[in-house]
Every structure is written in structure tokens, then in C-alpha cells.
Motif scaffolding. Structure first.
Motif, PDB file in Angstrom:
ATOM      1  N   ILE A  37       0.841  -1.203   0.000  1.00  8.63           N
ATOM      2  CA  ILE A  37       0.000   0.000   0.000  1.00  8.63           C
ATOM      3  C   ILE A  37       0.874   1.250   0.000  1.00  8.63           C
ATOM      4  CG2 ILE A  37      -1.631   1.364   1.382  1.00  8.63           C
ATOM      5  CD1 ILE A  37      -2.953  -0.982  -0.041  1.00  8.63           C
ATOM      6  N   ARG A  38       1.827   1.296   0.895  1.00 10.88           N
ATOM      7  CA  ARG A  38       2.699   2.468   1.000  1.00 10.88           C
ATOM      8  C   ARG A  38       3.495   2.685  -0.289  1.00 10.88           C
ATOM      9  NH1 ARG A  38       5.066   3.586   6.389  1.00 10.88           N
ATOM     10  NH2 ARG A  38       7.007   3.030   5.396  1.00 10.88           N
ATOM     11  N   ASP A  39       4.007   1.613  -0.869  1.00 15.22           N
ATOM     12  CA  ASP A  39       4.767   1.733  -2.119  1.00 15.22           C
ATOM     13  C   ASP A  39       3.882   2.243  -3.258  1.00 15.22           C
ATOM     14  OD1 ASP A  39       7.072   0.885  -0.848  1.00 15.22           O
ATOM     15  OD2 ASP A  39       7.015  -1.154  -1.677  1.00 15.22           O
ATOM     16  N   GLU A  40       2.648   1.775  -3.305  1.00 15.87           N
ATOM     17  CA  GLU A  40       1.736   2.223  -4.357  1.00 15.87           C
ATOM     18  C   GLU A  40       1.405   3.705  -4.208  1.00 15.87           C
ATOM     19  OE1 GLU A  40      -0.742   2.689  -7.565  1.00 15.87           O
ATOM     20  OE2 GLU A  40       0.806   1.200  -7.162  1.00 15.87           O
ATOM     21  N   ILE A  41       1.191   4.161  -2.994  1.00 18.39           N
ATOM     22  CA  ILE A  41       0.892   5.577  -2.769  1.00 18.39           C
ATOM     23  C   ILE A  41       2.094   6.424  -3.174  1.00 18.39           C
ATOM     24  CG2 ILE A  41       0.365   7.325  -1.015  1.00 18.39           C
ATOM     25  CD1 ILE A  41      -1.200   5.040   0.460  1.00 18.39           C
ATOM     26  N   LYS A  42       3.288   5.987  -2.808  1.00 18.07           N
ATOM     27  CA  LYS A  42       4.499   6.727  -3.195  1.00 18.07           C
ATOM     28  C   LYS A  42       4.683   6.720  -4.713  1.00 18.07           C
ATOM     29  CE  LYS A  42       7.364   4.554  -0.461  1.00 18.07           C
ATOM     30  NZ  LYS A  42       8.540   4.134   0.319  1.00 18.07           N
ATOM     31  N   ALA A  44       2.360   6.386  -7.045  1.00 13.82           N
ATOM     32  CA  ALA A  44       1.335   7.236  -7.639  1.00 13.82           C
ATOM     33  C   ALA A  44       1.660   8.714  -7.421  1.00 13.82           C
ATOM     34  CB  ALA A  44      -0.035   6.897  -7.053  1.00 13.82           C
ATOM     35  N   GLY A  45       2.130   9.049  -6.236  1.00 12.78           N
ATOM     36  CA  GLY A  45       2.540  10.424  -5.968  1.00 12.78           C
ATOM     37  C   GLY A  45       3.670  10.863  -6.890  1.00 12.78           C
ATOM     38  N   THR A  46       4.602   9.966  -7.138  1.00 15.68           N
ATOM     39  CA  THR A  46       5.723  10.264  -8.033  1.00 15.68           C
ATOM     40  C   THR A  46       5.228  10.493  -9.462  1.00 15.68           C
ATOM     41  OG1 THR A  46       7.228   8.990  -6.644  1.00 15.68           O
ATOM     42  CG2 THR A  46       7.933   9.405  -8.899  1.00 15.68           C
ATOM     43  N   LYS A 124      -6.824  10.051  -8.377  1.00 14.96           N
ATOM     44  CA  LYS A 124      -7.483  11.258  -8.903  1.00 14.96           C
ATOM     45  C   LYS A 124      -6.452  12.369  -9.106  1.00 14.96           C
ATOM     46  CE  LYS A 124     -12.049  10.445  -6.962  1.00 14.96           C
ATOM     47  NZ  LYS A 124     -13.017  10.817  -5.920  1.00 14.96           N
ATOM     48  N   ALA A 125      -5.504  12.480  -8.195  1.00 12.51           N
ATOM     49  CA  ALA A 125      -4.461  13.499  -8.333  1.00 12.51           C
ATOM     50  C   ALA A 125      -3.619  13.247  -9.585  1.00 12.51           C
ATOM     51  CB  ALA A 125      -3.576  13.532  -7.089  1.00 12.51           C
ATOM     52  N   ILE A 126      -3.324  11.979  -9.876  1.00 10.30           N
ATOM     53  CA  ILE A 126      -2.588  11.644 -11.102  1.00 10.30           C
ATOM     54  C   ILE A 126      -3.384  12.101 -12.321  1.00 10.30           C
ATOM     55  CG2 ILE A 126      -1.766   9.780 -12.602  1.00 10.30           C
ATOM     56  CD1 ILE A 126      -1.230   8.128 -10.081  1.00 10.30           C
ATOM     57  N   ASN A 127      -4.666  11.793 -12.331  1.00  7.70           N
ATOM     58  CA  ASN A 127      -5.507  12.161 -13.468  1.00  7.70           C
ATOM     59  C   ASN A 127      -5.564  13.675 -13.662  1.00  7.70           C
ATOM     60  OD1 ASN A 127      -6.026   9.450 -13.927  1.00  7.70           O
ATOM     61  ND2 ASN A 127      -7.931   9.464 -12.780  1.00  7.70           N
TER      62      ASN A 127
END
Length: 178
Positions: A37-42, A44-46, A124-127
Motif C-alpha cells: 500500500i505504502r509503495d503504491e501511494i508513493k 502514484a505520488g511520483t 485522482k491526483a494523477i488524473n
């Protein structure tokens, strides 16, 4: 797939769309699930940061400082979120997430739903950041691009705050029953 409470199955399935090896916080795989989960959030943020950084770089080269500054602020907020996730509480070798008491099914349900919601927000932020970069590359008015960047920054700020509330869920696992 190991047994997962039926109420959170839609959330587990939603996370599995992004992370195929995710099985929820099942016994013996809780640390692994937390790391996924943490890796996916990081990650996606990247991705969102890369879109915003592209705008920042190109706006700077075009001497469009107002737009470059807005993009820099958004990129800084994304960096802060990634750092928060990187330094947040994680699992240990003993009781679930180093807590004094074991996790109950209700704790796991809250955590799974929370993780799903955070991943949804960062997606959503990525989009939005992708839309901002597209608007910039197709020469849309600066005001439109700025609006997209600010929406992305707002979504990241909300995501960051929501992710940090995860500590309250995990904090409940650390309190010994009296």
C-alpha cells in the motif's frame, strides 16, 4: 485468496485492481500488505509529481514564472506527501504494526477501507496532473493550466491529511486494554 471480511471485499477488490498481489491484512501477510500500500501511494505520488514537474520545467524555460511557481508549490506538496508516507508507521516483527494488542477484524476493516480511499484520492491526483500537462502541451490558457495544477495540489493536500489520519487507526492498536 485468504478469508477477508465480506464488508470490505469490494475495497480489497478495488485495491487488487492496482496491486494484484494484495490480499488485505491477512494473518502472516500484514507487513507485506502495508508495504504494498505504502509503495503504491508513493509510486502514484511520483507519477503526479512527474506531470507537474514537466509543466514547471517547460514554463520556466518559456519564462512563464507565475505558472512555474504554481507548479513548484504543487510539486513541493507532492514531495511532502511522499515523505509522510515514507516515514509513517509500519509493521514490526511482533504484534500487528508493533502494537501492544492484536488487531481485531473491525480494525482491519477500517484500515482496508482507509487504504482504498487513499489510493483512490492519489489516483485522482494523477488524473488531474495529467490533465494539467495535457492542457499545457495543447496551449490552453495559463489560467486553465493553473486551475488544474491547483486542483491537483488540493487533492494531494487532502490525500496527505487523510493518509496521516491512518496513524489514529494504527494508534488504536497500540493501546492496551484496561
Amino acid at each position: 485468496m485468504p478469508v477477508v471480511p465480506i464488508e470490505v471485499l469490494p475495497y480489497v477488490r478495488g485495491i487488487q485492481l492496482v496491486l494484484s498481489s494484495y490480499e488485505g491484512y491477512t494473518k502472516g501477510k500484514r507487513r507485506e500488505a502495508d508495504k504494498l500500500i505504502r509503495d503504491e501511494i508513493k509510486r502514484a505520488g511520483t507519477r503526479a509529481r512527474n506531470h507537474i514537474s514537466n509543466i514547471q520545467d517547460l514554463a520556466f524555460k518559456a519564462n512563464n514564472m507565475p505558472l512555474a511557481k504554481v507548479a513548484k508549490l504543487a510539486a513541493s506538496e507532492i514531495d511532502s506527501m511522499i515523505e509522510d508516507v515514507d516515514k509513517s508507521t509500519t509493521g514490526m516483527n511482533h504484534a500487528f504494526f508493533s502494537g501492544s494488542r492484536s488487531a481485531k477484524v473491525s480494525d482491519l476493516k477500517k484500515l482496508i477501507k482507509h487504504d482504498h480511499d487513499v489510493i483512490e484520492m492519489v489516483t485522482k491526483a494523477i488524473n488531474i496532473s495529467n490533465s494539467a500537462e495535457h492542457a499545457f502541451s495543447t496551449s490552453k490558457p495559463d489560467e486553465d493550466v493553473k486551475n488544474f495544477i491547483q486542483q491537483c495540489q488540493q487533492m494531494i493536500t487532502s490525500c496527505r491529511g487523510f493518509y496521516n489520519s491512518r496513524a489514529k487507526i494504527l494508534g488504536g492498536l497500540r493501546q492496551k486494554a484496561k
